[in-house]
Design a protein around this motif. Structure first.
Motif: not given
Length: 79
Positions: A1-18, A58-64
């Motif tokens: 089973m794979h898992k999906v999490d909601k995240i808050k993120f920032m890009l370190i390399y490349g263009e940073e979000p406004a 957010l939850g889990k889902f089957d690999n297939e």
């Protein structure tokens, strides 16, 4: 089973979000991150730098059955 999490993120390399960016992280059954997605459900290049904080699971889902992955994103308002 794979898992999906909601995240808050920032890009370190490349263009940073406004503004604060929220997205999603997919983890495999061992808990290792296998993909990052922006708030529109588009995959983010993992080869660039990134930093993130988990907001909630957010939850889990089957690999297939990838439809369940998109259902989890839709339940959070994506798509």
């Amino acid at each position: 089973m794979h898992k999906v999490d909601k995240i808050k993120f920032m890009l370190i390399y490349g263009e940073e979000p406004a503004a604060e960016c929220y997205g999603y992280m997919e983890s495999n059954q061992e808990g290792h991150m296998i993909a990052l997605f922006n708030s529109y459900g588009e995959e983010i290049d993992l080869h660039g730098g990134h930093a993130f904080v988990r907001v909630r699971s957010l939850g889990k889902f089957d690999n297939e059955d990838r439809d369940n992955f998109y259902s989890l994103l839709e339940s959070d308002g994506v798509g």
